[in-house]
Write an enzyme that holds these catalytic residues in place. Structure first.
Site, PDB file in Angstrom:
ATOM      1  N   ASP A   1       0.832  -1.200   0.000  1.00 30.46           N
ATOM      2  CA  ASP A   1       0.000   0.000   0.000  1.00 30.46           C
ATOM      3  C   ASP A   1       0.873   1.259   0.000  1.00 30.46           C
ATOM      4  O   ASP A   1       2.037   1.208   0.394  1.00 30.46           O
ATOM      5  CB  ASP A   1      -0.893   0.035   1.250  1.00 30.46           C
ATOM      6  CG  ASP A   1      -1.810  -1.169   1.317  1.00 30.46           C
ATOM      7  OD1 ASP A   1      -2.139  -1.712   0.257  1.00 30.46           O
ATOM      8  OD2 ASP A   1      -2.174  -1.561   2.448  1.00 30.46           O
TER       9      ASP A   1
HETATM   10  N1  URA Z   1      -1.319  -6.225   3.432  1.00 29.01           N
HETATM   11  C1  URA Z   1      -1.844  -4.994   3.494  1.00 29.01           C
HETATM   12  O1  URA Z   1      -2.935  -4.807   3.990  1.00 29.01           O
HETATM   13  N2  URA Z   1      -1.123  -3.983   2.984  1.00 29.01           N
HETATM   14  C2  URA Z   1       0.097  -4.138   2.428  1.00 29.01           C
HETATM   15  O2  URA Z   1       0.701  -3.153   1.988  1.00 29.01           O
HETATM   16  C3  URA Z   1       0.623  -5.431   2.378  1.00 29.01           C
HETATM   17  C4  URA Z   1      -0.101  -6.460   2.885  1.00 29.01           C
END
Ligand code: URA
Length: 246
Positions: free
Chosen positions: A104
């Site tokens: 993310d």
């Molecule tokens: N899971 C998530 O919720 N976000 C990430 O960036 C990676 C794994």
């Protein structure tokens, strides 16, 4: 490590046979030193190989890169909102690499980029069972029974999550936990903790299989060696390495 003649041939400079001749006749150098032995090996991702002084730039036709993603970078190839992408951190390479999976915008840590479709598909497939480990910061300590529930699996998008492992991390200001998953669904870690009423305040991926951010400050990257790529592709989920898994 691969045989020099194979690397030269793949770079399109000469056939394998001709490449052997080039080596024997002293036309080939590895890291500035002429190599005339036929059994010699090199790592095309790291070694500087040249033929008659000309670098083999195309030797790196298949590359994989490990990047330590900083906060506030998007891990897609482009972004309609014009936010900086992880690709903007990987400058100076000719190959068109793309991120394998996502972190993310506000997640940090290790992410792989490659132009090797076979490797990318393998890493993304559920069958590969490649473990990914994250450190997450929460507002408060969850109840042990909630953590156990997450470890055993919960329904996400109508499908149970695979068993995972969660451990508390000691010595931090807020509660931090380590979670290791063998699958990667959309926002999986954040959604799992939200399900038990614990929004994730920070999320860092600290490991993909055996790859960590060791030696990489945020924003830095390195090529994987041939050996590392081979090891990843040969990752086998079996009873014997269940410990490696989670
Ligand atoms: N899971 C998530 O919720 N976000 C990430 O960036 C990676 C794994």
């Amino acid at each position: 490590m691969e045989r020099l003649q194979k690397i030269i041939a793949r770079a399109g400079v000469a056939s394998r046979r001709k490449a052997e001749k080039l080596i024997l006749e002293g036309h080939v150098a590895v890291n500035g030193r002429i190599v005339t032995e036929l059994g010699s090996k090199a790592d095309p991702a790291r070694d500087k190989i040249s033929v008659d002084g000309r670098p083999l730039t195309r030797a790196r036709s298949r590359v994989a890169i490990l990047l330590n993603k900083p906060d506030a970078y998007i891990s897609t190839v482009s972004d309609p909102l014009h936010r900086p992408t992880v690709l903007s951190l990987v400058r100076g390479i000719k190959e068109r690499v793309y991120p394998v999976g996502r972190l993310d915008y506000h997640s940090t840590g290790v992410i792989l980029l490659t132009n090797d479709g076979e490797l990318a598909n393998f890493l993304m497939s559920r069958a590969s069972g490649i473990p990914r480990t994250y450190h997450v910061k929460l507002e408060a300590r969850p109840r042990p029974e909630d953590l156990r529930q997450l470890e055993q699996g919960i329904a996400l998008d109508g499908r149970p999550t695979s068993p995972c492992r969660i451990r508390p991390l000691a010595g931090r200001d807020k509660p931090w936990y380590e979670i290791t998953l063998v699958e990667g669904r959309y926002h999986q870690v954040r959604r799992m903790f939200e399900r038990i009423g614990q929004p994730v305040l920070k999320l860092k991926r600290v490991r993909i299989a055996f790859l960590t951010d060791r030696g990489l400050s945020p924003g830095q990257w390195r090529f994987l060696s041939e050996e590392e790529i081979r090891k990843l592709k040969q990752w086998k989920v079996g009873v014997t390495n269940l410990e490696n898994r989670v």
